[in-house]
Design an enzyme around this catalytic site. Structure first.
Site, PDB file in Angstrom:
ATOM      1  N   ASP A  33      -8.377   6.344   2.894  1.00  0.00           N
ATOM      2  CA  ASP A  33      -7.201   5.835   3.223  1.00  0.00           C
ATOM      3  C   ASP A  33      -6.379   5.431   1.872  1.00  0.00           C
ATOM      4  O   ASP A  33      -5.304   5.248   2.038  1.00  0.00           O
ATOM      5  CB  ASP A  33      -7.165   4.847   4.360  1.00  0.00           C
ATOM      6  CG  ASP A  33      -7.650   3.621   3.935  1.00  0.00           C
ATOM      7  OD1 ASP A  33      -7.887   3.245   2.794  1.00  0.00           O
ATOM      8  OD2 ASP A  33      -7.692   2.815   5.034  1.00  0.00           O
ATOM      9  N   ASP A  34      -6.994   5.199   0.868  1.00  0.00           N
ATOM     10  CA  ASP A  34      -6.476   4.651  -0.444  1.00  0.00           C
ATOM     11  C   ASP A  34      -5.628   5.796  -0.955  1.00  0.00           C
ATOM     12  O   ASP A  34      -4.926   5.644  -2.155  1.00  0.00           O
ATOM     13  CB  ASP A  34      -7.325   4.100  -1.289  1.00  0.00           C
ATOM     14  CG  ASP A  34      -8.105   2.953  -0.590  1.00  0.00           C
ATOM     15  OD1 ASP A  34      -7.071   1.931  -0.262  1.00  0.00           O
ATOM     16  OD2 ASP A  34      -9.219   2.759  -0.336  1.00  0.00           O
ATOM     17  N   SER A  65      -3.598   2.864   3.505  1.00  0.00           N
ATOM     18  CA  SER A  65      -4.306   1.791   3.999  1.00  0.00           C
ATOM     19  C   SER A  65      -3.708   1.096   5.133  1.00  0.00           C
ATOM     20  O   SER A  65      -2.444   0.892   5.546  1.00  0.00           O
ATOM     21  CB  SER A  65      -4.250   0.704   3.100  1.00  0.00           C
ATOM     22  OG  SER A  65      -5.280   1.051   2.089  1.00  0.00           O
ATOM     23  N   ASN A 138     -13.802   2.986   0.804  1.00  0.00           N
ATOM     24  CA  ASN A 138     -12.466   2.025   0.691  1.00  0.00           C
ATOM     25  C   ASN A 138     -12.266   1.210  -0.319  1.00  0.00           C
ATOM     26  O   ASN A 138     -13.459   0.432  -0.461  1.00  0.00           O
ATOM     27  CB  ASN A 138     -12.489   1.619   2.269  1.00  0.00           C
ATOM     28  CG  ASN A 138     -11.187   0.819   2.379  1.00  0.00           C
ATOM     29  OD1 ASN A 138     -10.043   1.423   2.550  1.00  0.00           O
ATOM     30  ND2 ASN A 138     -11.331  -0.538   2.449  1.00  0.00           N
ATOM     31  N   SER A 170     -16.970   1.369   2.703  1.00  0.00           N
ATOM     32  CA  SER A 170     -16.066   0.361   2.071  1.00  0.00           C
ATOM     33  C   SER A 170     -17.055  -0.478   0.909  1.00  0.00           C
ATOM     34  O   SER A 170     -18.010  -0.913   1.206  1.00  0.00           O
ATOM     35  CB  SER A 170     -15.670  -0.602   2.945  1.00  0.00           C
ATOM     36  OG  SER A 170     -14.888   0.105   4.049  1.00  0.00           O
TER      37      SER A 170
HETATM   38  C1  LIG Z   1      -2.163   0.042  -0.372  1.00  0.00           C
HETATM   39  O1  LIG Z   1      -1.805  -0.271   0.600  1.00  0.00           O
HETATM   40  C2  LIG Z   1      -2.472  -1.762   1.004  1.00  0.00           C
HETATM   41  C3  LIG Z   1      -1.768  -2.118   2.146  1.00  0.00           C
HETATM   42  O2  LIG Z   1      -0.468  -1.735   2.430  1.00  0.00           O
HETATM   43  C4  LIG Z   1      -2.177  -2.668  -0.203  1.00  0.00           C
HETATM   44  O3  LIG Z   1      -2.804  -3.743   0.106  1.00  0.00           O
HETATM   45  C5  LIG Z   1      -2.462  -1.986  -1.416  1.00  0.00           C
HETATM   46  O4  LIG Z   1      -2.102  -2.885  -2.255  1.00  0.00           O
HETATM   47  C6  LIG Z   1      -1.866  -0.708  -1.908  1.00  0.00           C
HETATM   48  N1  LIG Z   1      -2.247  -0.144  -3.057  1.00  0.00           N
HETATM   49  C7  LIG Z   1      -1.145   0.336  -3.870  1.00  0.00           C
HETATM   50  C8  LIG Z   1      -2.129   1.001  -5.180  1.00  0.00           C
HETATM   51  O5  LIG Z   1      -0.154   0.550  -3.809  1.00  0.00           O
END
Ligand SMILES: *[C@@H]1O[C@H](CO)[C@@H](O)[C@H](O)[C@H]1NC(C)=O
Ligand SMILES: *[C@@H]1O[C@H](CO)[C@@H](O)[C@H](O)[C@H]1NC(C)=O
Ligand SMILES: *[C@@H]1O[C@H](CO)[C@@H](O)[C@H](O)[C@H]1NC(C)=O
Ligand SMILES: *[C@@H]1O[C@H](CO)[C@@H](O)[C@H](O)[C@H]1NC(C)=O
Length: 310
Positions: A33-34, A65, A138, A170
């Site tokens: 999900d990342d 995420s 994850n 994860s």
């Molecule tokens: C990806 O989304 C999550 C949840 O919104 C957040 O905590 C995280 O920092 C985000 N990562 C990036 C690289 O934007």
């Protein structure tokens, strides 16, 4: 005598040919999900490939995420893919220009894994479905009730519901960084990505060497939730131990008998025990809750030699 020995060897290798490892390369679809361009995702892809698996990445174009089991129809990108890996206006699905096995889907984690299972796998593997779906690793833990919001967990759940054995994996350490940083071995994010992908290879070796595709790598409708603790006190893969756990603490449940008890420890307490335990919980994809003792028992039998009693 020689003839008999040769014949026996031939017969036993025939008998083995149904097992996952003897049947040639095991086919794995990897999602997360990342996003498709994180260092963790690509490190996992490279490690699985080097270990001899046939691997397809099908993961979100963007950081998705916390999207649980949401679904949508993938759309043309109205912004660049994460870490500028594709320009604004790119199609809803696309491949890395140098490797058609690495793919993005501009949708939720569940959409990406569905595309991997139902479109990419048959296209790249002459009509075949994947043998296994790995969702992750994850970045950050997915423990207890948090799993309900996790896209990593959602994608593994979707695979199990579609009849493909799966695991959500994860790791507590690491950062949301581009795969282009993964060659810098002094970065903490690279070290955790390397350690976690080795751990996943260990898990797969154990799971797949005791399974056959015909018999099912996992019981139908269940999946595994796996969490690796922070690497700070566990600086290499060989420092980790493995525990069979349950998603939710429940002193009234009757689990599979293991370590002289019918109550498995909950993964949250094992995760934070400080003992470098990787936790494995068997969950029911229909309910996203712990699977019954019978299903836990099937997994226990396969992974017994890997496990340590906490
Ligand atoms: C990806 O989304 C999550 C949840 O919104 C957040 O905590 C995280 O920092 C985000 N990562 C990036 C690289 O934007
Ligand atoms: C690797 O990362 C370290 C720590 O951030 C940094 O100091 C170093 O310059 C990087 N090396 C390369 C080759 O990019
Ligand atoms: C389980 O109990 C038996 C008998 O009391 C003991 O010998 C054994 O070491 C125990 N096993 C574990 C894993 O605790
Ligand atoms: C999963 O949950 C469904 C619905 O409650 C139940 O019928 C099924 O037996 C469960 N399967 C396992 C393996 O726990």
């Amino acid at each position: 005598m020689w003839c008999q020995v040769a014949l026996l060897a031939a017969v036993s290798s025939l008998a083995l040919s149904g097992s996952v490892q003897a049947a040639g390369k095991t086919k794995i679809v990897v999602g997360d999900d990342d996003g498709w361009a994180t260092a963790q995702m690509r490190t996992q892809y490279n490690a699985l490939k080097s270990a001899g698996y046939d691997v397809i990445v099908s993961a979100p174009a963007l950081n998705q995420s916390g999207k649980g089991s949401q679904t949508t129809t993938p759309t043309v990108l109205d912004q660049p893919c994460e870490f500028d890996t594709c320009p604004t206006g790119s199609p809803a699905v696309g491949s890395d220009s140098s490797d058609d096995h690495i793919n993005y889907v501009n949708g939720f984690p569940v959409d990406a894994i569905k595309y991997g299972i139902n479109t990419l796998a048959p296209k790249l593997w002459s009509g075949s479905k994947p043998d296994f779906v790995l969702s992750g690793p994850n970045i950050g833990s997915n423990l207890g009730v948090v799993t309900l919001f996790s896209g990593t967990f959602g994608a593994a759940t979707e695979a199990a519901l579609e009849g493909i054995p799966s695991a959500a994996i994860s790791g507590a350490s690491g950062a949301e960084v581009s795969f282009t940083t993964a060659s810098n071995k002094t970065l903490a994010s690279t070290q955790s990505a390397d350690i976690y992908s080795q751990l996943t290879l260990t898990l797969f070796d154990s799971l797949l060497s005791s399974s056959s595709i015909a018999d099912g790598i996992l019981p139908k409708g269940v999946s595994l939730n796996v969490n690796y603790p922070k690497i700070d006190d566990c600086p290499s893969a060989d420092k980790f131990k493995w525990a069979l756990t349950r998603l939710y603490w429940n002193p009234l449940s009757t689990d599979v008998e293991h370590c002289n008890s019918t109550h498995l420890p909950d993964e949250t307490s094992i995760h934070f025990s400080g003992d470098c335990f990787a936790s494995i919980s068997v969950f029911n994809a229909s309910t996203k809750r712990d699977a019954d003792a019978d299903a836990q028992g099937v997994v226990l039998k396969k992974l017994n030699s890997l496990l340590t009693c906490p």
